[in-house]
Motif scaffolding. Structure first.
Motif, short mmCIF file in Angstrom:
data_model
loop_
_atom_site.label_atom_id
_atom_site.label_comp_id
_atom_site.label_asym_id
_atom_site.label_seq_id
_atom_site.Cartn_x
_atom_site.Cartn_y
_atom_site.Cartn_z
N SER A 253 0.79 -1.23 0.00
CA SER A 253 0.00 0.00 0.00
C SER A 253 0.82 1.27 0.00
N MET A 254 1.93 1.29 0.71
CA MET A 254 2.61 2.57 0.89
C MET A 254 3.10 3.12 -0.44
N THR A 255 3.39 2.25 -1.38
CA THR A 255 3.87 2.72 -2.68
C THR A 255 2.73 2.87 -3.68
N GLY A 256 1.48 2.70 -3.24
CA GLY A 256 0.37 2.93 -4.15
C GLY A 256 -0.45 1.68 -4.45
N CYS A 257 -0.48 0.74 -3.50
CA CYS A 257 -1.39 -0.42 -3.59
C CYS A 257 -1.09 -1.34 -4.78
#
Ligand code: SF4
Ligand code: SF4
Lengths: 195, 609
Positions: free
Chosen positions: B449-453
């Motif tokens: 998630s932290m990089t955009g799921c």
């Protein structure tokens, strides 16, 4: 005309990168050279996000750098009042500021560790900015969805950028927004552009 | 036929990789390099993948290159640490199909745990390092990187920055022109990197470095831009563009290869100027190499050696170094506003777990993922964070160091699905093999998630959304020797709290608790919103401490002066119910779809629209 320096400020999740892209493509369509620089990554989760946009005449050498120093900004587009305060120092005296009036509380305010700043528009004006406060959230809801705040702000911005022209922004919206959402996006743009 | 497109640096590199005929491309997501592979996956005619880690990504790309295909690999700067084992030895071998590794550096640590300088891999690993300045040069340099890789049979590193990855500009693009296939010819002397072959290959590296040196001298992207004055400036990438704009009259040597450097041309440039000034982000890499070559220069005396070099810092350094420049314009003066740090999303499945861990007052080691926000206000659940899945080893080591302390409870490792698969699997085997007492909370939100799921082994879907096989966390933990593995639904707050308390506090016994709720951002949970009844609310602020963006304390007109009660902004609430479960008096209730909640609203929060 020299290079025009825009700065987009907001909160992660407000659709800021897309509005920077739409505005950039509008300036390209109007014949300018354009560079942008956005922040991605951790900032997505409700943190402070921002993007630079610079456009200039190709025949005059176009645009080299994608960012500009503090004091060189011509227009600030802020999706949130507190974020306008955060980035106002990038603007020159006399710069224009288009500011969405709806606050998004940062955690320090939610936890009652700090008060949300009062009279943001007056503070910005006191610092020499010419401020247009926009109720972008109300416009977005009238157009059909709270998510349209970003395009509503582009409508208000278009009034400040006659050299680009609203027809190019409309075309850029058609280029970048998925068909299912296009109608509502154009409506939000028109409502805000009409003022 | 050529055409212009408006692309980000990441998209321009991806476009160039596609034009260059890449057929296998791999990556592990990490800002600022995440969108490289996302952009490439949108192009036809090639294989792309999210690998389980950067090391695997690099090895898959190596295999493709050995087979004669053009191969591309992308990662953030710290990813190279993981991938450096194969990279440092692959660099000894004889590269067949063009091999380019794109690396995203992050001076200023916008979204990283450190700001290490990827240029140092160049001399360390005998790798050429190319550095574009904007999106258009990113495409040109990527194309050259593939050609160079095949010509000199070397891997090539393309060094990008947060700024070059995320800037966008007009890019001249071309057609896809895959080179004729080189095919695979087995050759242990070239590809079996153990003695005696590796000793012989080490000799060959001298030849390759000489050829690279000659290439750097002759490459037209290393260029001199004319100007006046006795001071000459050396800069690469986006900094060269910043400098050209701030000081257009200054003679500038614009570098595109930061390793090796075109030293003879730089020596000639230096000889024509009284002083040589080096402008570079992070440490004195260029400066040191110029000095080693006997070329006198100044650099870090004037510019900081950490963080991002902004136009203001460059302007200040140039002026202090004696360059006559007009002053920067006067900036609007406003008081410094309160900070805005990221928060867990409404409905985030990490929220209840983090709240419980903090309530239990157990020493928890955090890891890399959105859940690191569990160390920000009002949480301070996680005491350490080092690198991908390091929380497992850290917990084991701390447990051993404290094993004779009767007051110490076993430390807990908390990490997510993608991080666990990336680097946690050997740690789990280590725990069982060495008999550690290891307590693990696995936050399996089925998303990177932290990089955009992004998709990952937990979802079982590949980068194009095709379903293969989802990783079985429960089965893995059991197979590796963890006997006590429990799954929980963390939106049942009380039951989850009971399980965590029991499993994590039990002395001398390893346990794994897997929290199964999916990411609220990726899977877009939208249940009926919750609202606060201000006449039931006692203003205790327990709900505020779950730190959900829609919840704040507000003044209600009908309540006594000076008293605040809780309020939930229904436009943001996704209805996960967690706040309602922590409220001691039942003041938070689920709304009925279509019906306005039967409670007054606080002053200034009238309904819009
Ligand atoms: S129910 Fe409560 S905790 Fe869940 S999203 Fe809504 S306000 Fe946040
Ligand atoms: S937890 Fe319940 S009683 Fe306490 S402030 Fe929140 S709504 Fe009011």
């Amino acid at each position: 005309m020299g290079v025009k320096n825009l700065f987009f400020a907001g909160v992660g999740g407000q659709g800021l990168v897309l509005s920077n892209q739409i505005q950039a493509r509008a300036a390209l369509r109007a014949g300018f050279d354009v560079k942008t620089s956005d922040i991605y990554g951790l900032a997505m989760r409700g943190g402070s996000v921002y993007g630079y946009q610079r456009f200039g005449v190709l025949a005059e050498g176009g645009v080299l750098s994608s960012t500009f120093p503090a004091g060189a900004g011509d227009v600030l587009v802020s999706f949130e009042p507190l974020e306008a305060l955060r980035w106002a120092h990038l603007m020159r005296r006399g710069a224009r500021a288009v500011v969405n009036a709806s606050p998004v509380y940062p955690s320090a305010v939610l936890l009652e560790k700090a008060p949300y700043p009062r009279d943001v528009v007056a503070t910005l004006a006191g610092a020499g900015l010419e401020v247009t406060a926009v109720d972008a959230q109300a416009i977005a809801l009238r157009a059909g969805s709270a998510k349209l705040v970003n395009v509503a702000l582009l409508g208000a911005l278009a009034r400040e950028l006659p050299e680009v022209g609203p027809e190019h922004v409309r075309a850029a919206i058609r280029e970048l927004v998925p068909a299912a959402m296009l109608e509502a996006n154009l409506k939000a743009f028109e409502l805000a552009y009409a003022g | 036929m050529s055409e212009r497109q408006f692309l980000t640096g990441n998209q321009a590199v991806a476009r160039a990789a596609w034009e260059a005929g890449v057929t296998v491309a791999t990556s592990y997501p990490g800002s600022p390099a995440t969108q490289l592979m996302e952009a490439l996956a949108g192009h036809p005619g090639l294989y792309t993948e999210w690998s389980a880690s950067e090391k695997v990504a690099l090895e898959v790309a190596i295999g493709a290159s050995l087979a004669g295909a053009r191969a591309f690999c992308a990662m953030k700067h710290v990813g190279v640490n993981i991938a450096s084992d194969p990279l440092m030895t692959f660099a000894y071998s004889r590269v067949n199909g063009g091999f380019v590794l794109a690396v995203g550096d992050d001076p200023g640590m916008h979204s990283s745990q450190n700001e290490q300088d990827s240029r140092t891999w160049g001399p360390f690993g005998f790798l050429p390092v190319l550095e574009p300045g904007d999106a258009d040069s990113a495409r040109r340099l990527t194309l050259e990187a593939f050609a160079l890789s095949e010509r000199l049979e070397t891997p090539v590193m393309l060094r990008l920055f947060d700024k070059t990855c995320h800037m966008a500009g007009r890019v001249e693009v071309g057609e896809r022109r895959p080179p004729a296939s080189r095919g695979y010819t087995p050759s242990q002397a070239d590809h079996f990197m153990a003695p005696p072959y590796s000793i012989a290959r080490r000799e060959k590296l001298e030849e390759r470095m000489r050829a690279l040196q000659a290439w750097a001298e002759g490459w037209e992207e290393n260029r001199e831009l004319p100007g006046q004055g006795r001071l000459g400036l050396v800069a690469s990438g986006h900094l060269a563009l910043y400098a050209r704009e701030l000081a257009p009259g200054l003679p500038l040597f614009q570098l595109a290869s930061v390793f090796p450097l075109p030293l003879e041309r730089l020596r000639a440039f230096a000889a024509r100027h009284e002083r040589l000034l080096v402008l570079e982000e992070l440490g004195p890499f260029l400066e040191d190499r110029l000095r080693l070559a006997g070329i006198a220069c100044e650099g870090k005396r004037w510019f900081p050696d950490r963080g991002e070099l902004t136009p203001e810092l460059i302007h200040r350094g140039l002026v202090q170094a004696g360059v006559a420049l007009p002053p920067l314009p006067e900036a609007a003066a406003v008081p410094a506003p309160i900070p805005r740090s990221p928060m867990l999303c409404p409905g985030c499945p990490h929220r209840p777990v983090i709240r419980i861990l903090q309530d239990l007052k157990i020493t928890c080691h955090g890891d890399i993922g959105c859940y690191l926000m569990g160390s920000y206000e009002p949480f301070s659940a996680f005491k350490t964070s080092i690198s991908m899945a390091a929380s497992l080893g850290v917990a084991m080591g701390m447990g051993r160091a404290q094993q004779d302390d009767p007051a110490a409870r076993p430390p807990v490792s908390v990490l997510g699905d993608s991080t666990f698969v990336h680097s946690g699997l050997p740690s789990m085997a280590n725990a069982a093999y060495n008999g550690h007492t290891l307590k693990v909370v696995l936050l399996d939100n089925q998303s990177t998630s932290m990089t955009g799921c992004q998709e990952n082994p937990s979802t079982g879907k590949d980068i194009r959304g095709v379903k293969h096989r989802a990783f079985d966390f429960l089965g893995f933990c059991r197979v590796v020797g963890m006997e006590d593995v429990t799954e929980v639904d963390q939106f049942d707050f009380k039951a989850t709290k009971a399980v965590l308390k029991e499993k994590l506090e039990a002395p001398g016994k390893s346990a794994v608790v897997i929290a199964k709720r999916p990411c609220a951002l990726k899977y877009k949970v939208r249940e009926p919103f919750f609202y606060v009844d201000p006449d039931v609310c006692i203003g205790c602020r327990t709900c505020i401490k779950v730190s959900c963006p829609p919840i704040s304390m507000q003044r209600y007109a009908h309540k006594p002066e000076g008293k605040l009660n809780s309020f939930i902004d229904e436009t943001q609430c996704v209805g996960c119910s967690v706040c309602s479960q922590v409220c001691p008096v039942g003041a938070i209730k689920r709304s009925t779809p279509g019906a306005e909640p039967p409670v007054p609203r606080p002053a200034g929060h009238e309904r819009k629209g």
